[in-house]
Motif scaffolding. Structure first.
Motif, short mmCIF file in Angstrom:
data_model
loop_
_atom_site.label_atom_id
_atom_site.label_comp_id
_atom_site.label_asym_id
_atom_site.label_seq_id
_atom_site.Cartn_x
_atom_site.Cartn_y
_atom_site.Cartn_z
N LYS A 293 0.84 -1.19 0.00
CA LYS A 293 0.00 0.00 0.00
C LYS A 293 0.88 1.25 0.00
CE LYS A 293 -3.70 2.32 2.45
NZ LYS A 293 -4.53 2.37 3.63
N ALA A 294 1.92 1.22 0.80
CA ALA A 294 2.84 2.37 0.83
C ALA A 294 3.50 2.57 -0.52
CB ALA A 294 3.90 2.15 1.92
N LEU A 295 3.88 1.48 -1.18
CA LEU A 295 4.50 1.60 -2.50
C LEU A 295 3.51 2.15 -3.52
CD1 LEU A 295 6.66 -1.60 -2.85
CD2 LEU A 295 7.45 0.76 -2.84
N ASP A 296 2.27 1.71 -3.45
CA ASP A 296 1.26 2.25 -4.36
C ASP A 296 1.13 3.76 -4.19
OD1 ASP A 296 0.70 -0.19 -5.48
OD2 ASP A 296 -1.07 -0.57 -4.25
N GLU A 297 1.13 4.20 -2.94
CA GLU A 297 1.01 5.63 -2.68
C GLU A 297 2.25 6.38 -3.17
OE1 GLU A 297 0.22 5.97 1.48
OE2 GLU A 297 -1.75 5.05 1.30
N LEU A 298 3.42 5.79 -3.00
CA LEU A 298 4.65 6.46 -3.42
C LEU A 298 4.77 6.55 -4.94
CD1 LEU A 298 7.31 4.95 -1.00
CD2 LEU A 298 6.54 7.31 -1.09
N THR A 299 4.35 5.51 -5.63
CA THR A 299 4.57 5.48 -7.08
C THR A 299 3.42 6.08 -7.87
OG1 THR A 299 3.72 3.22 -7.19
CG2 THR A 299 6.10 3.49 -7.00
N SER A 300 2.28 6.30 -7.25
CA SER A 300 1.17 6.92 -7.98
C SER A 300 1.45 8.42 -8.11
CB SER A 300 -0.15 6.67 -7.26
OG SER A 300 -0.15 7.32 -6.01
N SER A 301 0.82 9.02 -9.07
CA SER A 301 1.00 10.45 -9.29
C SER A 301 0.47 11.23 -8.10
CB SER A 301 0.27 10.89 -10.55
OG SER A 301 0.82 10.24 -11.66
N SER A 302 1.08 12.35 -7.84
CA SER A 302 0.58 13.20 -6.77
C SER A 302 -0.71 13.85 -7.21
CB SER A 302 1.63 14.28 -6.46
OG SER A 302 1.78 15.12 -7.57
N LYS A 303 -1.41 14.43 -6.24
CA LYS A 303 -2.68 15.07 -6.55
C LYS A 303 -2.52 16.16 -7.58
CE LYS A 303 -4.74 14.02 -2.10
NZ LYS A 303 -5.23 14.54 -0.84
N ASP A 304 -1.42 16.90 -7.49
CA ASP A 304 -1.22 17.98 -8.44
C ASP A 304 -0.40 17.54 -9.66
OD1 ASP A 304 1.32 17.75 -7.41
OD2 ASP A 304 1.42 19.79 -6.63
N GLY A 305 0.12 16.30 -9.62
CA GLY A 305 0.87 15.76 -10.76
C GLY A 305 2.21 16.43 -10.99
N SER A 306 2.77 17.07 -9.98
CA SER A 306 4.01 17.81 -10.16
C SER A 306 5.20 16.88 -10.35
CB SER A 306 4.25 18.72 -8.95
OG SER A 306 4.58 17.96 -7.82
N ALA A 307 6.15 17.36 -11.13
CA ALA A 307 7.37 16.60 -11.37
C ALA A 307 8.18 16.47 -10.09
CB ALA A 307 8.20 17.27 -12.46
N ARG B 138 10.61 13.02 -5.78
CA ARG B 138 10.63 12.68 -4.35
C ARG B 138 10.22 11.22 -4.17
NH1 ARG B 138 8.41 17.19 -3.20
NH2 ARG B 138 6.29 16.39 -3.16
N ASN B 139 9.16 10.79 -4.87
CA ASN B 139 8.71 9.41 -4.78
C ASN B 139 9.78 8.45 -5.26
OD1 ASN B 139 6.30 10.41 -3.86
ND2 ASN B 139 5.20 10.08 -5.77
N PHE B 140 10.46 8.80 -6.34
CA PHE B 140 11.54 7.96 -6.89
C PHE B 140 12.62 7.75 -5.83
CE2 PHE B 140 15.52 7.37 -9.17
CZ PHE B 140 15.19 6.33 -10.02
N ALA B 141 13.00 8.80 -5.13
CA ALA B 141 14.02 8.69 -4.09
C ALA B 141 13.54 7.82 -2.93
CB ALA B 141 14.41 10.08 -3.60
N LEU C 6 10.60 0.58 -8.55
CA LEU C 6 11.65 1.48 -9.02
C LEU C 6 12.03 1.15 -10.47
CD1 LEU C 6 13.46 3.81 -7.98
CD2 LEU C 6 15.17 2.08 -7.44
N GLY C 7 12.10 -0.15 -10.77
CA GLY C 7 12.38 -0.55 -12.15
C GLY C 7 11.31 -0.06 -13.11
N LEU C 8 10.05 -0.14 -12.70
CA LEU C 8 8.97 0.36 -13.55
C LEU C 8 9.06 1.87 -13.73
CD1 LEU C 8 6.02 -1.84 -12.26
CD2 LEU C 8 7.11 -1.94 -14.51
N MET C 9 9.44 2.56 -12.67
CA MET C 9 9.59 4.01 -12.77
C MET C 9 10.71 4.35 -13.76
SD MET C 9 9.03 5.02 -8.75
CE MET C 9 8.81 6.80 -8.91
N LYS C 10 11.82 3.61 -13.71
CA LYS C 10 12.91 3.84 -14.66
C LYS C 10 12.49 3.47 -16.08
CE LYS C 10 17.00 3.64 -11.82
NZ LYS C 10 18.43 3.59 -12.03
N LEU C 11 11.75 2.40 -16.20
CA LEU C 11 11.30 1.95 -17.52
C LEU C 11 10.39 2.99 -18.18
CD1 LEU C 11 11.60 -0.62 -19.28
CD2 LEU C 11 9.48 -1.43 -18.25
#
Length: 109
Positions: A26-40, A45-48, A65-70
């Motif tokens: 659940k924590a990973l889902d929250e970290l890897t999903s887009s933020s409410k404002d979708g800011s870069a 921050r989520n990537f780190a 993390l691999g999916l984020m890099k992909l």
């Protein structure tokens, strides 16, 4: 096409019982999903944050993390880096890591 040794390496021991970690997922889902404002900035921050979890040995975080890099989410697109992370997760018996690694080897991505 990868040889039989590749598949033996990827799928060896996957039948072992793996404890579930719903709170971690659940924590990973929250970290890897887009933020409410979708800011870069939020994506970086989520990537780190996910990277820190992966470094601590969390294989689900390595896959995320691999999916984020992909996809280039929070970082520049890096297929080789994604492959390395999927391999790290696969080596630790994470089936999703093996799946995405096989897809890269198969040229699907």
């Amino acid at each position: 096409w990868p040889n039989a040794n590749f598949f033996a390496h990827c799928f060896a021991g996957l039948k072992q019982e793996v404890p579930s970690r719903p709170d971690s997922m659940k924590a990973l889902d929250e970290l890897t999903s887009s933020s409410k404002d979708g800011s870069a900035d939020s994506n970086v921050r989520n990537f780190a944050d996910v990277g820190a979890l992966c470094e601590k040995g969390d294989t689900a975080a390595c896959v995320a993390l691999g999916l984020m890099k992909l996809e280039g989410n929070g970082t520049a697109q890096d297929i080789q880096g994604a492959s390395d992370l999927f391999e790290r997760a696969c080596d630790r018996k994470n089936a999703k890591g093996c799946f995405f690694l096989a897809r890269i080897y198969d040229g699907v991505v």
